[in-house]
Design a protein around this motif. Structure first.
Motif, PDB file in Angstrom:
ATOM      1  N   UNK A 194      53.011  28.865  16.092  1.00 62.39           N
ATOM      2  CA  UNK A 194      52.575  28.001  14.983  1.00 62.39           C
ATOM      3  C   UNK A 194      52.717  28.670  13.615  1.00 62.39           C
ATOM      4  N   UNK A 195      53.534  29.703  13.518  1.00 57.86           N
ATOM      5  CA  UNK A 195      53.801  30.338  12.235  1.00 57.86           C
ATOM      6  C   UNK A 195      55.316  30.375  12.001  1.00 57.86           C
ATOM      7  N   UNK A 196      55.711  30.219  10.734  1.00 55.02           N
ATOM      8  CA  UNK A 196      57.124  30.163  10.371  1.00 55.02           C
ATOM      9  C   UNK A 196      57.531  31.474   9.700  1.00 55.02           C
ATOM     10  N   UNK A 197      58.548  32.113  10.268  1.00 56.66           N
ATOM     11  CA  UNK A 197      59.127  33.327   9.700  1.00 56.66           C
ATOM     12  C   UNK A 197      60.486  32.961   9.116  1.00 56.66           C
ATOM     13  N   UNK A 198      60.793  33.467   7.941  1.00 61.27           N
ATOM     14  CA  UNK A 198      62.028  33.047   7.284  1.00 61.27           C
ATOM     15  C   UNK A 198      62.641  34.186   6.489  1.00 61.27           C
ATOM     16  N   UNK A 199      63.952  34.056   6.217  1.00 60.75           N
ATOM     17  CA  UNK A 199      64.687  35.034   5.405  1.00 60.75           C
ATOM     18  C   UNK A 199      65.986  34.390   4.959  1.00 60.75           C
ATOM     19  N   UNK A 200      66.534  34.872   3.848  1.00 57.09           N
ATOM     20  CA  UNK A 200      67.824  34.375   3.362  1.00 57.09           C
ATOM     21  C   UNK A 200      68.756  35.546   3.093  1.00 57.09           C
TER      22      UNK A 200
ATOM     23  N   UNK B 258      59.961  47.666   6.179  1.00 62.87           N
ATOM     24  CA  UNK B 258      59.966  46.214   6.266  1.00 62.87           C
ATOM     25  C   UNK B 258      61.256  45.663   5.687  1.00 62.87           C
ATOM     26  N   UNK B 259      61.814  44.647   6.374  1.00 64.28           N
ATOM     27  CA  UNK B 259      63.078  44.066   5.958  1.00 64.28           C
ATOM     28  C   UNK B 259      62.874  42.862   5.060  1.00 64.28           C
ATOM     29  N   UNK B 260      63.822  41.926   5.127  1.00 64.78           N
ATOM     30  CA  UNK B 260      63.775  40.757   4.247  1.00 64.78           C
ATOM     31  C   UNK B 260      63.095  39.551   4.888  1.00 64.78           C
ATOM     32  N   UNK B 261      62.601  39.691   6.115  1.00 66.83           N
ATOM     33  CA  UNK B 261      61.935  38.588   6.793  1.00 66.83           C
ATOM     34  C   UNK B 261      60.462  38.524   6.384  1.00 66.83           C
ATOM     35  N   UNK B 262      59.971  37.330   6.113  1.00 72.75           N
ATOM     36  CA  UNK B 262      58.578  37.143   5.734  1.00 72.75           C
ATOM     37  C   UNK B 262      57.938  36.096   6.637  1.00 72.75           C
ATOM     38  N   UNK B 263      56.621  36.103   6.657  1.00 70.51           N
ATOM     39  CA  UNK B 263      55.866  35.062   7.342  1.00 70.51           C
ATOM     40  C   UNK B 263      55.422  34.070   6.280  1.00 70.51           C
ATOM     41  N   UNK B 264      56.041  32.908   6.278  1.00 68.68           N
ATOM     42  CA  UNK B 264      55.747  31.898   5.257  1.00 68.68           C
ATOM     43  C   UNK B 264      54.420  31.212   5.491  1.00 68.68           C
ATOM     44  N   UNK B 265      53.856  31.348   6.693  1.00 73.68           N
ATOM     45  CA  UNK B 265      52.577  30.727   7.023  1.00 73.68           C
ATOM     46  C   UNK B 265      51.403  31.656   6.742  1.00 73.68           C
ATOM     47  N   UNK B 266      51.557  32.920   7.118  1.00 68.54           N
ATOM     48  CA  UNK B 266      50.488  33.904   6.971  1.00 68.54           C
ATOM     49  C   UNK B 266      51.123  35.226   6.541  1.00 68.54           C
ATOM     50  N   UNK B 267      51.087  35.490   5.237  1.00 67.23           N
ATOM     51  CA  UNK B 267      51.782  36.665   4.694  1.00 67.23           C
ATOM     52  C   UNK B 267      51.281  37.974   5.288  1.00 67.23           C
ATOM     53  N   UNK B 268      50.010  38.024   5.705  1.00 69.21           N
ATOM     54  CA  UNK B 268      49.457  39.264   6.256  1.00 69.21           C
ATOM     55  C   UNK B 268      50.046  39.590   7.629  1.00 69.21           C
ATOM     56  N   UNK B 269      50.507  38.578   8.328  1.00 74.67           N
ATOM     57  CA  UNK B 269      51.094  38.783   9.658  1.00 74.67           C
ATOM     58  C   UNK B 269      52.620  38.881   9.534  1.00 74.67           C
ATOM     59  N   UNK B 270      53.059  39.824   8.721  1.00 78.34           N
ATOM     60  CA  UNK B 270      54.491  39.960   8.451  1.00 78.34           C
ATOM     61  C   UNK B 270      55.238  40.542   9.653  1.00 78.34           C
TER      62      UNK B 270
END
Length: 284
Positions: free
Chosen positions: A117-123, A251-263
């Motif tokens: 239920x969390x979205x991880x994203x990167x460009x 840490x790379x370029x991927x982030x957690x767009x739902x919960x930033x603390x759970x990167x």
């Protein structure tokens, strides 16, 4: 006198026994994090349709028996210019694959991973890579005297800022080696990068390259951010320098767009690569 010697002996024995006591050290632990291995490499001369992304979870430092694959995620990559979505099929082993990826130069791609239920994203933008012009071997251009080195040559495009990663892996070795290189002082010139295997000391010849060894070589033109990421990674991979910087969380370029603390950990990379295979020959 005998009593004194006997008592001394007892003290020494007790001291030795006490030295064998097991000391339990409480090692700090952290909650598992998602690890994203998303390197979409378009090999020159191919369509680049077949791509794989690997997902896993971190594990405790001393746990060497578990790879913790993530098998319940949804993975896709979108080309942002036209919103073309490439869905990656779940193979239920931690890998997610597609056979329909379309690679286009200078286009920006976005990775999306839906997990718990969390979205991880990167460009990342897909950049063209210059060709390897030649590969040679020698014994006078490396660090160790009389050790074989493989030399990779390529021409850096003029009036461009480029960042390169060169991957070397001697077939049979467990891990590859990476070189990171900027054209800041080499713009528009021929560039030479060498690969030389070294042992633990100068007398360790068994680990050096030998005739018959086969080396896989990949040249990548990458973004400045990925270049700096690999620079930091290389600086922390067993440099052996006691004065080197203290390792830091990478840490790379991927982030957690739902919960930033759970990167998450890992990187999303999209790049063209020139891949070659070179076999070490007998000395002339």
């Amino acid at each position: 006198m005998k009593k004194y010697i006997y008592l001394s002996f007892i003290c020494v024995v007790n001291l030795l026994v006490s030295c064998t006591d097991v000391i339990d050290v409480e090692v700090p632990t952290a909650d598992p994090r998602l690890v994203i291995e998303a390197s979409l490499d378009w090999e020159k001369g191919t369509l680049g349709n077949n791509q794989t992304i690997k997902l896993s979870k971190t594990s405790p430092y001393f746990d060497t028996n578990s790879s913790n694959p993530v098998t319940n995620a949804m993975v896709s990559v979108t080309r942002l210019s036209d919103n073309r979505v490439f869905n990656f099929a779940n193979n239920n082993d931690g890998t997610y694959t597609t056979t329909s990826f379309e690679a286009v130069f200078n286009e920006t791609y976005q990775l999306d991973v839906l997990y718990e239920n969390e979205v991880y994203t990167a460009t990342e933008m897909l950049l063209p890579t210059t060709e390897i012009t030649k590969i040679t071997q020698s014994k006078d251009g490396g660090i160790l005297p009389d050790a074989i080195e493989v030399n990779v040559f390529f021409d850096d495009p003029d009036n461009e800022t480029n960042f390169y990663i060169i991957r070397f892996q001697n077939q049979g070795d467990l891990f590859p080696e990476f070189r990171d290189l900027s054209d800041e002082l080499l713009n528009g010139n021929e560039i030479r990068v060498f690969y030389e295997k070294r042992g633990d000391d100068e007398n360790d010849k068994d680990n050096e390259l030998k005739p018959g060894d086969v080396v896989d070589i990949n040249l990548f033109n990458v973004s400045e951010r990925y270049y700096k990421y690999m620079q930091l990674l290389n600086s922390q991979l067993g440099s052996g320098n006691p004065f080197s910087p203290t390792p830091v969380e990478l840490r790379g370029n991927c982030i957690n767009a739902t919960n930033a603390d759970n990167y998450p950990y890992g990187y999303f990379r999209v790049t063209e690569t020139d891949e070659r295979v070179y076999t070490i020959t007998e000395e002339n």
